[in-house]
Scaffold this motif. Structure first.
Motif, short mmCIF file in Angstrom:
data_model
loop_
_atom_site.label_atom_id
_atom_site.label_comp_id
_atom_site.label_asym_id
_atom_site.label_seq_id
_atom_site.Cartn_x
_atom_site.Cartn_y
_atom_site.Cartn_z
N ARG A 1 -13.41 10.09 -0.64
CA ARG A 1 -13.64 11.51 -0.35
C ARG A 1 -14.58 12.15 -1.37
O ARG A 1 -15.52 12.88 -1.01
CB ARG A 1 -12.29 12.25 -0.38
CG ARG A 1 -12.40 13.75 -0.19
CD ARG A 1 -11.14 14.44 -0.65
NE ARG A 1 -10.05 14.30 0.29
CZ ARG A 1 -9.85 15.13 1.33
NH1 ARG A 1 -10.68 16.12 1.55
NH2 ARG A 1 -8.83 14.96 2.12
N VAL B 1 -16.91 19.70 5.08
CA VAL B 1 -17.47 20.39 6.24
C VAL B 1 -18.49 21.45 5.82
O VAL B 1 -19.58 21.54 6.40
CB VAL B 1 -16.33 21.00 7.11
CG1 VAL B 1 -16.89 21.84 8.25
CG2 VAL B 1 -15.46 19.87 7.66
N GLY C 1 -9.10 14.60 10.96
CA GLY C 1 -9.34 15.95 10.44
C GLY C 1 -10.78 16.15 10.00
O GLY C 1 -11.49 17.05 10.46
N MET C 2 -11.24 15.28 9.10
CA MET C 2 -12.62 15.38 8.62
C MET C 2 -13.60 15.08 9.74
O MET C 2 -14.63 15.75 9.89
CB MET C 2 -12.81 14.38 7.48
CG MET C 2 -14.26 14.13 7.15
SD MET C 2 -14.51 12.71 6.07
CE MET C 2 -14.04 11.34 7.09
N ASN C 3 -13.28 14.07 10.55
CA ASN C 3 -14.20 13.69 11.64
C ASN C 3 -14.38 14.85 12.62
O ASN C 3 -15.49 15.15 13.03
CB ASN C 3 -13.65 12.46 12.37
CG ASN C 3 -13.82 11.20 11.53
OD1 ASN C 3 -14.93 10.71 11.39
ND2 ASN C 3 -12.74 10.71 10.95
N ALA D 1 -10.46 7.87 6.50
CA ALA D 1 -11.03 7.01 7.54
C ALA D 1 -12.14 7.77 8.25
O ALA D 1 -11.90 8.83 8.84
CB ALA D 1 -9.94 6.60 8.52
N GLY E 1 -6.38 10.17 11.59
CA GLY E 1 -7.57 10.07 10.73
C GLY E 1 -8.73 10.83 11.32
O GLY E 1 -9.88 10.37 11.31
N LEU F 1 -14.06 33.30 -2.70
CA LEU F 1 -14.07 34.48 -1.82
C LEU F 1 -12.75 35.21 -1.94
O LEU F 1 -11.68 34.62 -1.79
CB LEU F 1 -14.29 34.05 -0.36
CG LEU F 1 -14.30 35.21 0.64
CD1 LEU F 1 -15.58 36.03 0.52
CD2 LEU F 1 -14.13 34.72 2.07
N ASP G 1 -11.18 22.46 8.82
CA ASP G 1 -9.75 22.79 8.71
C ASP G 1 -9.49 24.29 8.83
O ASP G 1 -8.39 24.69 9.21
CB ASP G 1 -9.21 22.30 7.36
CG ASP G 1 -8.81 20.82 7.41
OD1 ASP G 1 -9.22 20.14 8.36
OD2 ASP G 1 -8.09 20.36 6.50
N GLU H 1 -18.53 27.90 -3.34
CA GLU H 1 -17.38 27.02 -3.54
C GLU H 1 -16.55 27.57 -4.70
O GLU H 1 -17.08 27.87 -5.76
CB GLU H 1 -17.89 25.60 -3.83
CG GLU H 1 -16.85 24.64 -4.38
CD GLU H 1 -15.60 24.48 -3.49
OE1 GLU H 1 -15.75 24.30 -2.27
OE2 GLU H 1 -14.49 24.57 -4.03
N SER H 2 -15.22 27.64 -4.47
CA SER H 2 -14.37 28.25 -5.50
C SER H 2 -14.23 27.35 -6.74
O SER H 2 -14.09 27.85 -7.86
CB SER H 2 -12.99 28.56 -4.93
OG SER H 2 -12.40 27.40 -4.40
N ARG H 3 -14.27 26.03 -6.56
CA ARG H 3 -14.09 25.13 -7.72
C ARG H 3 -15.40 25.01 -8.49
O ARG H 3 -16.45 25.44 -8.02
CB ARG H 3 -13.70 23.73 -7.23
CG ARG H 3 -12.38 23.71 -6.49
CD ARG H 3 -12.11 22.34 -5.91
NE ARG H 3 -13.15 21.93 -4.98
CZ ARG H 3 -13.08 20.86 -4.20
NH1 ARG H 3 -12.01 20.10 -4.24
NH2 ARG H 3 -14.05 20.54 -3.38
N THR I 1 -9.58 31.85 3.56
CA THR I 1 -9.63 33.30 3.33
C THR I 1 -10.47 33.97 4.42
O THR I 1 -10.15 35.07 4.87
CB THR I 1 -10.26 33.59 1.94
OG1 THR I 1 -9.53 32.86 0.96
CG2 THR I 1 -10.23 35.07 1.61
#
Ligand code: FAD
Length: 471
Positions: free
Chosen positions: A113, A21, A318-320, A59, A316, A138, A306, A40-42, A173
């Motif tokens: 993904r 997102v 959440g992302m959508n 999906a 299916g 953050l 999220d 981005e934390s990663r 956060t």
């Protein structure tokens, strides 16, 4: 699109979270001319192999596709996705039966993904208005001063931004800071069920071990397993079960006899050794549903994805839904930018986005909970199949006014809260249809039987007698 361009000394906007997102939201803002810092934390998932996502494939359906299309990413995303035209139900005896998702042959798409996230990050990186900042976690935010504090490999760093977009996932956060700042209502619910991912390799010919263009389901009332295809002829399986059932499987023997009892047709396809290895190696994830309201803080911060509404994964969506957030925010921005550009537009857009969207966040949370029961239990029942056929007939007859629930969710952009209202109205119609059909059917059978009895009890002479009498 135009109308954005940061004012106030060109302070950049911050998007916190470079997941599906966040990276999409950065692209939307950049298209409107805003300068964006994506935190981005990663580390960069395009370069490191240490990335562990929460699920391997997802999906993708209409809402997500529409959101990707608007930033020119849909076509490339679909090039590595696999269409799934329906559910394939696996019975206990190994029999497979398919149920189409749509009477019109529409599909949802199984998509990797990691690859999708990489595609969005590549597009973001290629945009001159976006700067990617990996390994920036953050820590806290002073939302009044618009000052964000990050932890990066060099230490702590403070950054001044013009507006903050919280796309940092279910345990956001940004949301935590918002909750401390003002009246933000929040609730979270862990369900009693967890999930574990498993893997099904290609068969001995190197082909898919099961028909690939379906979402496979092993519904077993209290729990279920699903499988989505990958482009490399494999399937990713996800086992959803109550934690107490996971806990009861302690040894290889426990596992194999559990699978032999509940998913016998899958063992050979997965391979006993592989099943044991994956099951005991892979973690058991928990599933949380999060609701909050409102999604914004005036002139400073807004939540998407999220961070605003984490849902259990059974629809299916959440992302959508998260990607659709970006589209809805952009539509709100489009409305306000007609009256001029600048940062103040973001505050107005955030307000109308929040007012439009929070009901949908709550609605998809409820729909997702409901669909778990449908997937693990109802899909097996005759009544469900009859209702589904009636849905299809009514859809065929009244295409404009009657759309089956699943189709509304997966193949339209009807707001989720409207989907619930329409579905409730439609349920009444289906019940009436079933009642009337039942009455006609019973009446018809009754009449037919009465006629048969009458005919079989009348001899030839009675017919002649009756005929004479009548004439
Ligand atoms: P996330 O994907 O969680 O991304 C948040 C990002 O923010 C991450 O990269 C994280 O590292 C970063 N971040 C976190 N905290 C910070 C911080 N403090 N500072 C900086 N960065 C931070 N959805 C579907 O539509 N279809 C499906 O089939 C589907 N299947 C699923 C199956 C399972 C088992 C699960 C658990 C979920 C599924 N989902 C599905 C839901 C989907 O995964 C999420 O809705 C989606 O990933 C949300 O994207 P996001 O970008 O909002 O959050």
């Amino acid at each position: 699109a135009t109308g954005g361009e940061n004012k106030d000394g060109d302070i950049p906007l911050a998007v916190v979270g470079g997941g599906l997102v966040g990276s999409l939201q950065a692209l939307y803002l950049a298209r409107r001319g805003y300068k964006v810092l994506l935190f981005e934390s990663r580390d960069d998932i395009r370069k490191s192999d240490s990335w562990v996502g929460r699920s391997i494939n997802l999906a993708l359906s209409f809402r997500g596709r529409e959101a990707l299309r608007a930033v020119g990413c849909e076509e490339e995303a679909l090039s590595f996705a696999i269409p799934m035209y329906g559910r394939m139900i696996h019975s206990l005896n190994g029999k497979m039966s398919s149920q189409a998702y749509s009477a019109e042959g529409k599909a949802i798409y199984s998509i990797d993904r990691l690859k999708l996230n990489q595609l969005l990050l590549n597009s973001a990186e290629a945009h001159p208005n976006i700067t990617l900042c990996f390994e920036h976690k953050l820590l806290r935010a002073d939302l009044g001063k618009q000052s964000l504090t990050f932890k990066n490999p060099e230490g702590e760093k403070e950054v001044s931004v013009g507006f903050t977009f919280g796309c940092d996932g279910a345990f956001s956060t940004v949301r935590r800071q918002l909750m401390r700042w003002d009246r933000l209502n929040y609730s979270q619910e862990y369900i009693q069920h967890g999930y574990k991912e498993l893997h099904m390799p290609p068969d001995s010919q190197g082909e898919y071990a099961m028909p690939p263009n379906y979402l496979h389901i092993w519904p077993r009332q209290e729990f279920m397993m699903i499988a989505l295809p990958n482009p490399d002829q494999t399937f990713t399986l996800t086992l959803f079960m109550p934690f107490k059932v996971f806990d009861s499987i302690e040894t290889e023997e426990d596992l194999l006899s559990f699978f032999m009892k509940h998913f016998p047709d899958s063992i050979e396809k997965i391979g006993g050794d592989r099943l044991v290895e994956d099951y005991f190696k892979n973690p058991t994830g928990s599933l949380v549903s999060i609701k909050c309201y409102p999604y914004y803080l005036n002139c400073s911060t807004v939540l998407l994805g999220d961070a605003a509404h984490a849902v259990v994964p059974f629809y299916g969506q959440g992302m959508n839904a998260g990607m659709e957030d970006c589209l809805v925010f952009d539509e709100c921005l489009e409305n306000v930018t007609k009256s001029g550009g600048g940062l103040e537009n973001l505050g107005s857009a955030a307000k109308s986005y929040s007012e439009m969207r929070w009901r949908d966040g709550h609605a998809i949370a409820e729909l997702s909970m409901y669909n778990y029961i449908e997937m693990r239990s109802h899909v097996n029942s005759r009544l469900y199949l009859i209702r589904k056929s009636i849905d299809d007939i009514l859809f065929f007859l009244f295409r404009r006014s009657f759309i089956p629930l699943y189709s509304m969710v997966a193949f339209t952009r009807i707001p989720y809260h409207e989907v619930i209202k329409r579905s409730n109205r439609q349920k009444v119609l289906v019940n009436r249809f079933m009642y009337v059909s039942g009455v006609i059917l019973i009446g018809g059978i009754g009449g037919f039987l009465a006629l048969r009895i009458l005919i079989s009890h009348l001899s030839l002479s009675s017919y002649i007698y009756l005929f004479r009498k009548l004439s």
